[in-house]
Design an enzyme around this catalytic site. Sequence first.
Site, PDB file in Angstrom:
ATOM      1  N   SER A  33       0.868  -1.191   0.000  1.00 23.72           N
ATOM      2  CA  SER A  33       0.000   0.000   0.000  1.00 23.72           C
ATOM      3  C   SER A  33       0.898   1.231   0.000  1.00 23.72           C
ATOM      4  CB  SER A  33      -0.855   0.000   1.273  1.00 23.72           C
ATOM      5  OG  SER A  33      -1.479   1.252   1.471  1.00 23.72           O
ATOM      6  N   TYR A  66      -3.118  -0.972  10.254  1.00 18.14           N
ATOM      7  CA  TYR A  66      -3.015  -1.158   8.805  1.00 18.14           C
ATOM      8  C   TYR A  66      -1.655  -0.653   8.307  1.00 18.14           C
ATOM      9  CZ  TYR A  66      -4.383  -1.118   3.872  1.00 18.14           C
ATOM     10  OH  TYR A  66      -4.450  -1.343   2.509  1.00 18.14           O
TER      11      TYR A  66
HETATM   12  P1  NAP Z   1     -11.648  -5.885  -0.711  1.00 14.54           P
HETATM   13  O1  NAP Z   1     -12.537  -5.927  -1.892  1.00 14.54           O
HETATM   14  O2  NAP Z   1     -12.276  -5.716   0.623  1.00 14.54           O
HETATM   15  O3  NAP Z   1     -10.741  -7.149  -0.720  1.00 14.54           O
HETATM   16  C1  NAP Z   1     -10.172  -7.705   0.424  1.00 14.54           C
HETATM   17  C2  NAP Z   1     -10.214  -9.185   0.265  1.00 14.54           C
HETATM   18  O4  NAP Z   1      -9.546  -9.788   1.376  1.00 14.54           O
HETATM   19  C3  NAP Z   1     -11.640  -9.703   0.239  1.00 14.54           C
HETATM   20  O5  NAP Z   1     -11.820 -10.522  -0.885  1.00 14.54           O
HETATM   21  C4  NAP Z   1     -11.742 -10.500   1.533  1.00 14.54           C
HETATM   22  O6  NAP Z   1     -12.517 -11.669   1.415  1.00 14.54           O
HETATM   23  C5  NAP Z   1     -10.308 -10.897   1.793  1.00 14.54           C
HETATM   24  N1  NAP Z   1     -10.165 -11.192   3.209  1.00 14.54           N
HETATM   25  C6  NAP Z   1     -10.277 -10.326   4.243  1.00 14.54           C
HETATM   26  N2  NAP Z   1     -10.146 -10.966   5.404  1.00 14.54           N
HETATM   27  C7  NAP Z   1      -9.943 -12.261   5.100  1.00 14.54           C
HETATM   28  C8  NAP Z   1      -9.743 -13.427   5.875  1.00 14.54           C
HETATM   29  N3  NAP Z   1      -9.757 -13.379   7.209  1.00 14.54           N
HETATM   30  N4  NAP Z   1      -9.576 -14.613   5.238  1.00 14.54           N
HETATM   31  C9  NAP Z   1      -9.592 -14.676   3.896  1.00 14.54           C
HETATM   32  N5  NAP Z   1      -9.778 -13.591   3.098  1.00 14.54           N
HETATM   33  C10 NAP Z   1      -9.952 -12.406   3.706  1.00 14.54           C
HETATM   34  O7  NAP Z   1     -10.623  -4.666  -0.847  1.00 14.54           O
HETATM   35  P2  NAP Z   1      -9.364  -4.460  -1.830  1.00 14.54           P
HETATM   36  O8  NAP Z   1      -9.129  -3.010  -1.848  1.00 14.54           O
HETATM   37  O9  NAP Z   1      -9.555  -5.186  -3.096  1.00 14.54           O
HETATM   38  O10 NAP Z   1      -8.177  -5.097  -0.981  1.00 14.54           O
HETATM   39  C11 NAP Z   1      -7.237  -6.006  -1.536  1.00 14.54           C
HETATM   40  C12 NAP Z   1      -5.844  -5.686  -1.015  1.00 14.54           C
HETATM   41  O11 NAP Z   1      -5.445  -4.410  -1.506  1.00 14.54           O
HETATM   42  C13 NAP Z   1      -5.751  -5.604   0.504  1.00 14.54           C
HETATM   43  O12 NAP Z   1      -4.560  -6.215   0.951  1.00 14.54           O
HETATM   44  C14 NAP Z   1      -5.702  -4.109   0.749  1.00 14.54           C
HETATM   45  O13 NAP Z   1      -5.068  -3.784   1.948  1.00 14.54           O
HETATM   46  C15 NAP Z   1      -4.898  -3.673  -0.448  1.00 14.54           C
HETATM   47  N6  NAP Z   1      -4.968  -2.258  -0.766  1.00 14.54           N
HETATM   48  C16 NAP Z   1      -6.157  -1.676  -1.047  1.00 14.54           C
HETATM   49  C17 NAP Z   1      -6.183  -0.322  -1.331  1.00 14.54           C
HETATM   50  C18 NAP Z   1      -7.470   0.390  -1.645  1.00 14.54           C
HETATM   51  O14 NAP Z   1      -7.465   1.619  -1.713  1.00 14.54           O
HETATM   52  N7  NAP Z   1      -8.570  -0.294  -1.857  1.00 14.54           N
HETATM   53  C19 NAP Z   1      -5.007   0.437  -1.315  1.00 14.54           C
HETATM   54  C20 NAP Z   1      -3.813  -0.195  -1.025  1.00 14.54           C
HETATM   55  C21 NAP Z   1      -3.798  -1.549  -0.755  1.00 14.54           C
HETATM   56  P3  NAP Z   1     -14.018 -11.649   1.921  1.00 14.54           P
HETATM   57  O15 NAP Z   1     -14.705 -10.679   1.044  1.00 14.54           O
HETATM   58  O16 NAP Z   1     -14.445 -13.056   1.758  1.00 14.54           O
HETATM   59  O17 NAP Z   1     -13.958 -11.198   3.358  1.00 14.54           O
END
Ligand code: NAP
Length: 257
Positions: free
Chosen positions: A149, A162
């Site tokens: 991130s 985080y």
């Molecule tokens: P997201 O749609 O909420 O995706 C997060 C995923 O992680 C979901 O599919 C969720 O599965 C899974 N997850 C969470 N807890 C879990 C657990 N205990 N066991 C198994 N799976 C789990 O949001 P996203 O933005 O795409 O996030 C993906 C990655 O990108 C994350 O690492 C996040 O920190 C990173 N990121 C995001 C951003 C942003 O602005 N969105 C920026 C920088 C980095 P479920 O839906 O089944 O819970």
Amino acid sequence: MRTPQEPSPTFLLTGRRALVTGAGSGIGRAIAVAYAAAGADLVLLSERDNLDEVAEAVRAHGATATCVRFDLADVAGRAGFVEALLDEHEVDVLVNNAGVIRRAPSETFPDHDWYDVIEVNTHAAFHLARAAGRRMLARDGGKIINIASVLSFQGGVFVPSYAASKHAIAGLTRALANEWAGRGVNVNAIAPGYVETAVTEGLREDRERRAEITARIPAGRWATPQDIVGPAVFLASAAADYVHGHILVVDGGWLCR
Ligand code: NAP
């Protein structure tokens, strides 16, 4: 001038199998479908029962999709689950994408919000990388891509666990790359900026904060999950064979502001 004898790098993933965690939504879903389009078969992991749609999208590209449901925060069951999963499915590419975020002022930040975030974002990512990396080393090759991130470089506001977890992911990426680069395993990370997914829902609902963030992004807009897939395909492909320990920032210019 082009030299016809020099081969172009390949961005294809034909014959590869990739494990993507958190594949049911957001960035993970987009990466899984892009990998299928590039020729890879997929193992999709999610906590909830939300993989049918993405599996269908993967199969539409002629790839196979194996769906696995597991809570990566399950400390007691995790190591055994990871070993069994990787024994059953040989993976060439691991994308440690699953992640959670909790927001609260640091002076009153609850313990459970600290531990929950570190457990999924850091500990589970390490356990998966360790188990997948060991098998990749034995086979002389593989790619591990951690989703970091911009908060691998900055503190953020109200997100101490985080920010700590994503700084740890950056360190882990470099540590593993340092050990494994000479043995055929590439470990790299992608550091997205602000992406329109569930993780940022709370932020985007706060109109003032959303406007502040948008105004600070040189590209003038938030990312969509689709903005992350090109770098993810690159790092999984032979085109990135000499890329090790890199944290590829995909943030619309946020960090260079
Ligand atoms: P997201 O749609 O909420 O995706 C997060 C995923 O992680 C979901 O599919 C969720 O599965 C899974 N997850 C969470 N807890 C879990 C657990 N205990 N066991 C198994 N799976 C789990 O949001 P996203 O933005 O795409 O996030 C993906 C990655 O990108 C994350 O690492 C996040 O920190 C990173 N990121 C995001 C951003 C942003 O602005 N969105 C920026 C920088 C980095 P479920 O839906 O089944 O819970």
